[in-house]
Write a protein that holds these residues in place. Structure first.
Motif, PDB file in Angstrom:
ATOM      1  N   GLN A 174       1.102  -0.577   0.085  1.00  0.00           N
ATOM      2  CA  GLN A 174       0.057   0.116   0.140  1.00  0.00           C
ATOM      3  C   GLN A 174       0.966   1.441  -0.482  1.00  0.00           C
ATOM      4  O   GLN A 174       0.780   1.877  -0.774  1.00  0.00           O
ATOM      5  N   GLU A 175       2.213   1.353   0.624  1.00  0.00           N
ATOM      6  CA  GLU A 175       2.734   2.274   0.364  1.00  0.00           C
ATOM      7  C   GLU A 175       3.559   2.562  -0.019  1.00  0.00           C
ATOM      8  O   GLU A 175       4.165   4.030  -0.730  1.00  0.00           O
ATOM      9  N   VAL A 176       4.473   1.351  -0.976  1.00  0.00           N
ATOM     10  CA  VAL A 176       5.083   1.758  -2.420  1.00  0.00           C
ATOM     11  C   VAL A 176       3.978   1.984  -3.415  1.00  0.00           C
ATOM     12  O   VAL A 176       4.326   2.713  -3.757  1.00  0.00           O
ATOM     13  N   THR A 177       2.878   1.574  -3.451  1.00  0.00           N
ATOM     14  CA  THR A 177       1.703   2.211  -4.112  1.00  0.00           C
ATOM     15  C   THR A 177       1.538   3.381  -4.180  1.00  0.00           C
ATOM     16  O   THR A 177       2.016   4.411  -5.416  1.00  0.00           O
ATOM     17  N   TYR A 178       1.190   4.057  -3.209  1.00  0.00           N
ATOM     18  CA  TYR A 178       1.589   5.422  -3.211  1.00  0.00           C
ATOM     19  C   TYR A 178       2.597   6.805  -3.003  1.00  0.00           C
ATOM     20  O   TYR A 178       2.698   7.718  -4.361  1.00  0.00           O
ATOM     21  N   ARG A 179       3.666   5.766  -2.786  1.00  0.00           N
ATOM     22  CA  ARG A 179       4.894   6.521  -2.604  1.00  0.00           C
ATOM     23  C   ARG A 179       5.137   6.672  -4.748  1.00  0.00           C
ATOM     24  O   ARG A 179       5.938   7.283  -5.837  1.00  0.00           O
TER      25      ARG A 179
END
Length: 177
Positions: A52-57
């Motif tokens: 989730q975090e990497v998708t956002y970044r």
């Protein structure tokens, strides 16, 4: 699996702001992201959070992708950086529920021994082994991901495997890596 030009076209569309193309790319590479996160973080829950975090970044910085053919490399690099940041923050040994609930079979014991030995390696060695053997990346792709020469990757991989072998033999294991 899509051919390279179709993926490159999706990347180009995503860079121009096409959210649908970006979501298709994430869908295409989510298994690779998950395997990378799981190999570093050792927890399914943390791996899913990492995705989730990497998708956002990645979404925030998609416009920084210079070459569409290296999108996957760029995405995996973001995941590796995120995982390393998490491990540095926590400064702890992570035992996944999978390891804690082992039944004691020799296959599970060998897997646990290997994971334990991996945790004892330095960050770069863990990264190289993960990319080569858990992500099945070629030396050339690892070099692109880590932004260093192929010869350097080969040297690091050789040293990492030697260190891993020594750790396994030091633990009484007779496995060959």
């Amino acid at each position: 699996m899509r051919n390279l030009s179709a993926c490159e076209q999706l990347v180009k569309e995503a860079i121009k702001g096409d959210d649908s193309a970006f979501l298709q790319l994430i869908q295409l590479y989510k298994i690779d992201l998950y395997k990378t996160a799981l190999s570093f973080l050792r927890s399914e829950e943390e791996a899913l959070e990492a995705i989730q975090e990497v998708t956002y970044r990645a979404y925030k910085s998609i416009r920084t992708v210079r070459d569409a053919s290296y999108f996957k490399t760029w995405l995996i690099r973001i995941m590796i950086n995120y995982c390393n940041d998490q491990l540095k923050k926590e400064k702890r040994v992570v035992f996944s529920e999978e390891i804690l609930s082992l039944q004691g079979t020799s296959e599970n014991y060998n897997e646990m021994e290997l994971k334990d030995a991996m945790l004892g390696l330095d960050e770069r060695s863990q990264e190289i082994i993960t990319l080569k053997y858990f992500q099945d990346m070629k030396i050339k792709d690892i070099a692109l991901t880590l932004q260093c020469p192929e010869g350097t990757v080969k040297t690091w991989l050789n040293k990492a495997l030697k260190a891993l072998r020594n750790k396994l033999e030091g633990n009484g294991g007779d496995q060959r890596v």
